[in-house]
Design an enzyme around this catalytic site. Structure first.
Site, PDB file in Angstrom:
ATOM      1  N   TYR A  50      -2.699  -1.855 -12.808  1.00 41.49           N
ATOM      2  CA  TYR A  50      -3.235  -0.304 -12.703  1.00 41.49           C
ATOM      3  C   TYR A  50      -4.904  -0.751 -13.467  1.00 41.49           C
ATOM      4  O   TYR A  50      -4.766  -0.623 -14.757  1.00 41.49           O
ATOM      5  CB  TYR A  50      -2.588   0.631 -13.511  1.00 41.49           C
ATOM      6  CG  TYR A  50      -1.252   0.755 -12.685  1.00 41.49           C
ATOM      7  CD1 TYR A  50      -0.933   0.464 -11.709  1.00 41.49           C
ATOM      8  CD2 TYR A  50      -0.124   1.520 -13.500  1.00 41.49           C
ATOM      9  CE1 TYR A  50       0.438   0.663 -10.974  1.00 41.49           C
ATOM     10  CE2 TYR A  50       1.001   1.737 -13.010  1.00 41.49           C
ATOM     11  CZ  TYR A  50       1.410   1.035 -11.738  1.00 41.49           C
ATOM     12  OH  TYR A  50       2.605   1.447 -11.214  1.00 41.49           O
ATOM     13  N   PRO A  54       8.387  10.737  -7.135  1.00 39.76           N
ATOM     14  CA  PRO A  54       9.736  11.565  -7.339  1.00 39.76           C
ATOM     15  C   PRO A  54       9.374  13.101  -6.678  1.00 39.76           C
ATOM     16  O   PRO A  54      10.493  13.729  -6.583  1.00 39.76           O
ATOM     17  CB  PRO A  54       9.815  11.802  -8.832  1.00 39.76           C
ATOM     18  CG  PRO A  54       8.365  11.558  -9.184  1.00 39.76           C
ATOM     19  CD  PRO A  54       7.769  10.365  -8.439  1.00 39.76           C
ATOM     20  N   GLY A  65       3.314  16.637   0.596  1.00 37.64           N
ATOM     21  CA  GLY A  65       3.102  17.947   0.958  1.00 37.64           C
ATOM     22  C   GLY A  65       4.105  18.819   1.152  1.00 37.64           C
ATOM     23  O   GLY A  65       4.193  20.082   1.034  1.00 37.64           O
TER      24      GLY A  65
END
Length: 317
Positions: free
Chosen positions: A66, A225, A229
């Site tokens: 990341y 989780p 949409g």
């Protein structure tokens, strides 16, 4: 059948400690666009992390990929010296090539490639220790199983570093998802404290791994989780259901995961302090068994959808 109001255990205790709250924080999005480079607003990113700790969050998830690296460094800058009891989980063993672009590999997901050579994993543990400013990483997860390297070698080096005192617990992360068979194999090599797989109320294909984790006292960390949409968007199924209880779709989705198993350890992520505060309130939502079943039946109508890239929403990986 009678119904009951169930209050999920708010904490999860690893085999020999620590004990953490089950609603943690995923720091992935606190980097630059495409999860690459430093955050565009470092002050806001630091404020989100500090507010999370103020709200009682004591489990933060990150990874060396990341940024790469910037996410771990941000956590150290914002939170070090770390408050007592804060657990930082990080991951290694996955390569990236640029913003929003995960290196492609044959027979792998189209946007990731695993690198599980023992010498590389040892290096990455050491680098993560430096970036985070830690002497020991409480939970270090193999970010992807490398099919080209024996699992005994990949987990073996992490087990060695555990004996050296540089790692407290070892875990597995997957996409494609970690299987029960892989967990069994891994546990013959070293103790596995956590597994991180895709899982949400509309995509429960990982049910067997969650059940296995519960039987063996392993933390189950669901990534993605909140699905997509169809669940928590303006017209999402969870959004519609949540309105009945005066909460948001995200809060309802997170509360269901807490209700589903005492071993789920959640890491919803956001770049907004307001959304962070909303997410943490999910731990207080209590419904009866019939209400949860109705919500599950409603969400069963949604078509499970797996991401083809990292999506910018609360709870994405």
């Amino acid at each position: 059948m009678s119904t009951s109001i169930q209050s999920p255990n708010p904490s999860f205790t690893f085999a020999d400690g620590p004990c953490v709250r089950r609603l943690g924080f995923g720091a992935m999005h606190l980097t630059g666009p495409g999860m690459w480079g430093p955050p565009s607003d470092p002050d806001n990113a630091a404020a989100v992390l500090r507010r999370a700790v103020e709200l009682g969050v004591d489990f933060i998830d990150t990874a060396d990929s990341y940024g790469p690296g910037y996410n771990e460094e941000l956590i150290r800058t914002a939170l070090s010296p770390y408050p007592e009891g804060l657990v930082i989980a990080t991951k290694g063993g996955m390569l990236r090539s640029g913003p929003g672009d995960w290196i492609r590999g044959e027979n792998r997901s189209p946007y990731i490639v695993a690198l599980g050579r023992p010498e590389y994993l040892r290096q990455q543990v050491e680098v993560s220790l430096l970036r985070l400013g830690l002497d020991r990483i409480d939970l270090y997860m193999l970010h992807r199983i490398d099919e080209t390297v024996p699992l005994e070698d990949q987990l073996g080096v992490l087990a060695d570093m555990r004996r050296e005192g540089k790692i407290r617990h070892v875990g597995l992360s997957g996409q494609p998802e970690v299987t029960v068979e892989q967990l069994d194999q891994a546990r013959r090599i070293t103790e596995i404290a956590a597994v991180e797989n895709l899982y949400n109320i509309a995509d429960r294909s990982g049910e067997d791994v969650l059940d296995y984790a519960e039987r063996h006292g392993i933390a189950f960390i669901p990534w993605f989780p909140l699905g997509h949409g169809d669940l928590v968007g303006p017209d999402g199924i969870l959004t519609e259901a949540a309105a009945r209880y005066g909460v948001t779709g995200a809060q309802l989705g997170l509360a269901w995961l807490l209700h589903r198993s005492p071993n789920t350890l959640l890491i919803p992520g956001t770049t907004s302090v307001a959304h962070l505060e909303e997410n943490t309130e999910a731990a207080g939502l209590q419904l009866d068994d019939n209400q949860w079943r109705e919500i599950e039946q409603l969400c069963a109508k949604a078509t499970p959808w797996r991401p083809t890239a990292h999506h910018d929403q609360a709870g994405a990986r």
